[in-house]
Design an enzyme around this catalytic site. Structure first.
Site, short mmCIF file in Angstrom:
data_model
loop_
_atom_site.label_atom_id
_atom_site.label_comp_id
_atom_site.label_asym_id
_atom_site.label_seq_id
_atom_site.Cartn_x
_atom_site.Cartn_y
_atom_site.Cartn_z
N LYS A 1 68.76 125.18 16.95
CA LYS A 1 68.73 124.10 17.83
C LYS A 1 69.68 124.55 19.14
CE LYS A 1 66.92 120.01 18.92
NZ LYS A 1 65.75 119.46 18.32
N GLY B 1 62.26 104.21 25.13
CA GLY B 1 62.05 105.68 25.65
C GLY B 1 60.61 106.03 25.81
N GLY C 1 59.49 109.04 27.54
CA GLY C 1 59.46 110.24 28.15
C GLY C 1 57.89 110.74 27.34
N ASN C 2 57.88 111.99 27.14
CA ASN C 2 56.70 112.73 26.57
C ASN C 2 56.13 111.92 25.34
OD1 ASN C 2 55.47 115.15 24.64
ND2 ASN C 2 54.88 115.14 26.62
N GLY D 1 57.22 109.27 23.60
CA GLY D 1 57.16 107.93 23.73
C GLY D 1 55.66 107.54 24.58
#
Ligand code: GLU
Length: 424
Positions: A105, A227, A229-230, A232
């Protein structure tokens, strides 16, 4: 709120499962420690021409199963401990998904005004700064990434456009026209056709499978999403397609609630046009956190980590939680939820469609052939359905704890690979 150290949380969860599986302390230590941490200087200019320096990380946790794989996050609060924790989760996620990958990560500390200016306001000067940060970060980590070494992808506040800059910078650095070194690229640059939808798809499919097994079906079940964003957005879209009723949605600015159901297409449009779901016409305005505590069947936390803690877990009413975000529930909160009988589909399963999609993208890049969206979607579906079944089958071994069942499967596979290699 008490400050939670994400690396300690990830280690604590690993220790818990190691103890449960009878894994020796020295093996736990080998599993816990990172193989390599790369820390780089990332210079950039602000629109006034001033030079600044920020920091970027790439944590390479474990490569027993294959090259490191995982996203890169941009956030003003990124810390080394956070990136370390997220890479540990990637090792487990990739293992559980049966992918030939280890865990990695990355993260870059990016000021809020750069992220917001570039992403929300589409300010050309901020976009330029963001591009400079992306190129300088990726050039600095380029000696340590590669199609068979470490394959970055997006995470919080990074997207296919950022991946395009990463790819271009890597190709300039190496002089090689390698495409599979970064995934979730724009489709025109070899990105998987279903990759954008894949994280939300797995969250929705996992919730559907759990609802079929535990609630007698998904049809008409109520859902709240924190949330948007993408992940969600796609989770909402697919859950609605499966017949569930999305009753609440929020983002960082606030949320909206309607017990009769929200129109998902409208929500997505409002979010795109105005930057927030709070501008949705109709429904009742609620706070960002309220979706976590509503009386619904299914809860999807799709924002950042550590939102459900020991201080508020008691207030959660959902019967099933499908974690689109990474690490939204702390270990103490987990215990409270398990005791209450809430079934949690852990992040390493619920959002694993993202990295499975990434894997399929890299396969296609390597064989220089496009499978098409339908095949990608099907392969993701198959893995998620199988893995939900696996953790439902094993959860009773762990007192009903779905997360521990998932960790057990993941950790056993990594330990086995390490043994076969003679590392432990
Ligand atoms: N950042 C995503 C995750 O946490 C995707 C990683 C990837 O596609 O490599 O799973």
């Amino acid at each position: 709120m008490t400050q939670i150290n994400p690396r300690e949380v990830a280690s604590e969860q690993l220790k818990k499962i190691c103890d449960k599986l009878g894994i020796e302390d020295e093996v736990y230590e080998m599993l816990r420690q990172h193989e390599r941490i790369v820390i780089v200087k990332v210079p950039y200019h602000t629109p006034d021409g001033k030079l600044h320096v920020t920091v970027g990380y790439r944590a390479q946790h474990n490569s027993a199963l294959g090259p490191y794989k995982g996203g890169v996050r941009y956030h003003r609060n990124v810390t080394l401990d956070e990136v370390k924790a997220l890479s540990m989760r990637m090792t487990r996620k990739n293992s559980l998904a049966g992918l030939p990958y280890g865990g990695g990560k990355g993260g870059v500390v990016v000021p809020k005004e750069v992220i917001e200016g570039a992403r929300k306001k589409h300010d050309p000067a901020r976009i330029k700064t963001m591009e400079e940060i992306s190129r300088n970060y990726f050039r600095a980590i380029s000696p340590f990434v590669g199609v068979d070494l470490d394959i970055p992808a997006p995470d919080v506040y990074t997207n296919p456009q950022v991946m395009a800059r990463f790819l271009d910078e890597y190709q300039r650095y190496t002089g090689q026209k390698v495409f599979g070194v970064v995934t979730a690229k724009p489709i025109e640059l070899g990105g998987g056709r279903f990759r954008g939808a894949s994280t939300g798809r797995s969250t929705a499919v996992a919730a559907r499978e759990a609802a079929n097994a535990l609630l007698g079906g998904i049809e008409g079940k109520t859902v709240s999403i924190q949330g948007f964003g993408n992940a969600g957005q796609y989770a909402a879209k697919f859950l609605a397609e499966f017949g569930a009723k999305i009753v609440a949605v929020s983002d960082s600015k606030g949320g909206v609630y309607d017990p009769n159901g929200l129109d998902v297409e409208k929500l997505i449009q409002v979010k795109k046009e105005t930057g927030s779901v709070v501008n949705y016409p109709g429904g009742k305005k609620i706070s960002s956190d309220e979706p976590l505590f509503l009386d619904v069947d299914i809860l999807v936390p799709a924002a950042l980590e550590g939102v459900i803690t020991k201080d508020n877990a008691d207030k959660v009413k959902a019967k099933i939680i499908s974690e689109a975000a990474n690490g939204p529930i702390t270990p103490e909160a987990d215990e409270i939820l398990v005791k209450k009988g809430t079934f949690v589909i852990p992040d390493i399963l619920a959002n694993s469609g993202g990295v499975i999609g990434s894997y399929l993208e890299r396969v296609q890049n390597r064989i220089m052939y496009r499978y098409g969206a339908e095949r990608e979607k099907k392969e993701i579906e198959k893995k998620i359905v199988e893995n939900v079944k696996k953790i439902l089958d094993r959860k009773d071994e762990f007192g009903g704890d779905g997360r521990m069942a998932a960790y057990a499967i993941a950790v056993e596979r990594v330990v086995n690979a390490m043994k076969l290699r003679g590392r432990i």
